[in-house]
Motif scaffolding. Sequence first.
Motif, PDB file in Angstrom:
ATOM      1  N   ILE A 156       0.873  -1.483  -0.123  1.00  0.00           N
ATOM      2  CA  ILE A 156      -0.189  -0.063  -0.106  1.00  0.00           C
ATOM      3  C   ILE A 156       0.888   1.071  -0.001  1.00  0.00           C
ATOM      4  O   ILE A 156       0.661   2.223  -0.752  1.00  0.00           O
ATOM      5  N   ALA A 157       1.956   1.307   0.838  1.00  0.00           N
ATOM      6  CA  ALA A 157       2.776   2.366   0.981  1.00  0.00           C
ATOM      7  C   ALA A 157       3.397   2.539  -0.275  1.00  0.00           C
ATOM      8  O   ALA A 157       3.750   3.732  -1.034  1.00  0.00           O
ATOM      9  N   LEU A 158       4.041   1.356  -0.939  1.00  0.00           N
ATOM     10  CA  LEU A 158       4.874   1.549  -2.343  1.00  0.00           C
ATOM     11  C   LEU A 158       3.699   1.992  -3.469  1.00  0.00           C
ATOM     12  O   LEU A 158       4.321   2.952  -4.090  1.00  0.00           O
ATOM     13  N   PHE A 159       2.536   1.491  -3.661  1.00  0.00           N
ATOM     14  CA  PHE A 159       1.558   1.911  -4.665  1.00  0.00           C
ATOM     15  C   PHE A 159       1.313   3.336  -4.473  1.00  0.00           C
ATOM     16  O   PHE A 159       1.186   4.379  -5.285  1.00  0.00           O
ATOM     17  N   GLY A 160       1.273   3.676  -3.015  1.00  0.00           N
ATOM     18  CA  GLY A 160       0.882   5.115  -2.868  1.00  0.00           C
ATOM     19  C   GLY A 160       2.134   6.094  -3.113  1.00  0.00           C
ATOM     20  O   GLY A 160       1.833   7.184  -3.612  1.00  0.00           O
ATOM     21  N   GLY A 161       3.272   5.536  -3.069  1.00  0.00           N
ATOM     22  CA  GLY A 161       4.275   6.527  -3.493  1.00  0.00           C
ATOM     23  C   GLY A 161       4.605   6.602  -4.908  1.00  0.00           C
ATOM     24  O   GLY A 161       5.000   7.633  -5.584  1.00  0.00           O
ATOM     25  N   TRP A 162       3.867   5.464  -5.790  1.00  0.00           N
ATOM     26  CA  TRP A 162       3.984   5.644  -7.071  1.00  0.00           C
ATOM     27  C   TRP A 162       2.867   6.359  -7.799  1.00  0.00           C
ATOM     28  O   TRP A 162       2.996   7.270  -8.756  1.00  0.00           O
ATOM     29  N   LEU A 163       1.734   5.774  -7.350  1.00  0.00           N
ATOM     30  CA  LEU A 163       0.286   6.082  -8.045  1.00  0.00           C
ATOM     31  C   LEU A 163      -0.019   7.566  -7.424  1.00  0.00           C
ATOM     32  O   LEU A 163      -0.450   8.497  -8.378  1.00  0.00           O
ATOM     33  N   LEU A 164       0.451   7.985  -6.156  1.00  0.00           N
ATOM     34  CA  LEU A 164      -0.101   9.182  -5.359  1.00  0.00           C
ATOM     35  C   LEU A 164       1.001   9.917  -5.437  1.00  0.00           C
ATOM     36  O   LEU A 164       0.817  11.098  -4.715  1.00  0.00           O
ATOM     37  N   LYS A 165       2.012   9.653  -5.856  1.00  0.00           N
ATOM     38  CA  LYS A 165       3.261  10.583  -5.810  1.00  0.00           C
ATOM     39  C   LYS A 165       3.825  10.973  -4.377  1.00  0.00           C
ATOM     40  O   LYS A 165       3.846  12.112  -4.214  1.00  0.00           O
ATOM     41  N   VAL A 200      -0.866  -8.480  -3.083  1.00  0.00           N
ATOM     42  CA  VAL A 200      -1.025  -7.358  -4.160  1.00  0.00           C
ATOM     43  C   VAL A 200      -2.589  -6.743  -4.507  1.00  0.00           C
ATOM     44  O   VAL A 200      -2.660  -5.556  -4.563  1.00  0.00           O
ATOM     45  N   THR A 201      -3.255  -7.877  -4.668  1.00  0.00           N
ATOM     46  CA  THR A 201      -4.703  -7.363  -4.846  1.00  0.00           C
ATOM     47  C   THR A 201      -5.683  -6.675  -3.578  1.00  0.00           C
ATOM     48  O   THR A 201      -6.241  -5.839  -4.049  1.00  0.00           O
ATOM     49  N   TYR A 202      -4.884  -7.091  -2.552  1.00  0.00           N
ATOM     50  CA  TYR A 202      -5.470  -6.408  -1.496  1.00  0.00           C
ATOM     51  C   TYR A 202      -5.088  -4.950  -1.178  1.00  0.00           C
ATOM     52  O   TYR A 202      -5.788  -4.105  -1.023  1.00  0.00           O
ATOM     53  N   ALA A 203      -3.715  -4.755  -1.406  1.00  0.00           N
ATOM     54  CA  ALA A 203      -3.160  -3.381  -1.419  1.00  0.00           C
ATOM     55  C   ALA A 203      -3.741  -2.556  -2.667  1.00  0.00           C
ATOM     56  O   ALA A 203      -4.269  -1.401  -2.418  1.00  0.00           O
ATOM     57  N   ALA A 204      -4.123  -2.990  -3.674  1.00  0.00           N
ATOM     58  CA  ALA A 204      -4.571  -2.299  -5.046  1.00  0.00           C
ATOM     59  C   ALA A 204      -6.219  -2.002  -4.420  1.00  0.00           C
ATOM     60  O   ALA A 204      -6.838  -0.962  -4.936  1.00  0.00           O
ATOM     61  N   VAL A 231      -7.338  -1.482  -1.474  1.00  0.00           N
ATOM     62  CA  VAL A 231      -7.519  -0.282  -0.321  1.00  0.00           C
ATOM     63  C   VAL A 231      -7.253   0.805  -0.954  1.00  0.00           C
ATOM     64  O   VAL A 231      -7.927   1.819  -0.889  1.00  0.00           O
ATOM     65  N   LEU A 232      -6.349   0.928  -2.015  1.00  0.00           N
ATOM     66  CA  LEU A 232      -5.910   2.293  -2.843  1.00  0.00           C
ATOM     67  C   LEU A 232      -7.255   2.737  -3.665  1.00  0.00           C
ATOM     68  O   LEU A 232      -7.372   3.763  -3.978  1.00  0.00           O
ATOM     69  N   SER A 233      -8.000   1.723  -3.974  1.00  0.00           N
ATOM     70  CA  SER A 233      -8.896   1.814  -4.923  1.00  0.00           C
ATOM     71  C   SER A 233     -10.048   2.454  -4.328  1.00  0.00           C
ATOM     72  O   SER A 233     -10.852   3.108  -4.643  1.00  0.00           O
ATOM     73  N   GLN A 234     -10.368   1.636  -3.040  1.00  0.00           N
ATOM     74  CA  GLN A 234     -11.488   2.118  -2.155  1.00  0.00           C
ATOM     75  C   GLN A 234     -11.387   3.370  -1.450  1.00  0.00           C
ATOM     76  O   GLN A 234     -12.473   4.168  -1.418  1.00  0.00           O
ATOM     77  N   LYS A 235     -10.059   4.172  -1.275  1.00  0.00           N
ATOM     78  CA  LYS A 235     -10.025   5.184  -0.513  1.00  0.00           C
ATOM     79  C   LYS A 235     -10.781   6.129  -1.286  1.00  0.00           C
ATOM     80  O   LYS A 235     -11.604   6.914  -0.645  1.00  0.00           O
TER      81      LYS A 235
END
Length: 330
Positions: free
Chosen positions: A120-129, A173-177, A179-183
């Motif tokens: 979640i933190a990794l995807f947040g750094g990439w997708l959410l800059k 991976v799908t769990y993290a994705a 969460v980031l989609s649901q927020k």
Amino acid sequence: MIQQEEAVPAGPGRRAQRLAVAAATVTVVLWASAFVAIRSAGEDYGPGALALGRLLAGTVTLAAFCLIRREGLPPRGAWPGIAASGVLWFGAYMVALNWGEQLVDAGTAAMVVNIGPLLIALFGGWLLKEGFPPALLAGMAVSFAGAVVVGLSMSGEGRSPLLGVLLCLVAAVTYAAGVLSQKPALRHGSALQVTTWGCAIGALTCLPFAGQLVSQAADASFGSTLNMIYLGVFPTSIAFTTWAYALARTSAGKMGATTYAAPALVVGMSWVLLDEVPGTLTLAGGLLCLAGVAVSRRRGRAPVPAAPAPVAAVPTSGAEPVQAGKEPVP
């Protein structure tokens, strides 16, 4: 005169924070029990059939809650996040986790899936800059090493357990994705709306397993079917709603961190209820995965700012200079 600022009462804010913590606690306990229930129900149900049965039971329960609370359709802005989380989290995650737990024990699955907060933190750094802090990169390396240890500990038993570890990684991976989609969806819709329709979309995603569910339900034991219904009512309809409630009131990264306690609960529950305990090397690898998550969440100590040098006020015409450290006389 210099007026002192009045303290702002923090009652409502603290109450909301306590409710969010309580909701997250309910989620963690129920999700921990899900790992054990999946292991039991998996004796008679395939991964896809179990996911569909769970989601159908959850959708019916959540729909009843929506009718009681008179919740309407979510606003248009919530639908992209609901659809993504429904397919990824409610659908793909549950199938991958069910399949993985047919090959590895519940405690091992929980430890591997709990890499999710780091992702979640990794995807947040990439997708959410949000950037990639050094602690995050170090935590990723430690958790990856832990996943390798778990995989190696299972590889001696054949290909199937190793496949189980890989499936649990897919679930993470799908769990993290999810969460980031649901927020973002929670900015527009209520926790109950987002959870209900995400669960319904997940059920639609798993409809190809309907025939398998019907045929396996005819031969399944009462205990396995009861576990499947339990998964739909409690770890899905209740726990996902309390999760969404808490997620709407805090960051995705902080919510991911609340699941750190889940693997310990799962190991304890599976020991008591299933007589399952991960092997020593597997347990060490799982703990290494969790250590990596903890490292990724560490924050460096903020430097203490130096005290500013006193500056004397510039006197104006007809006024005495104000000495440093003294207040002006009213």
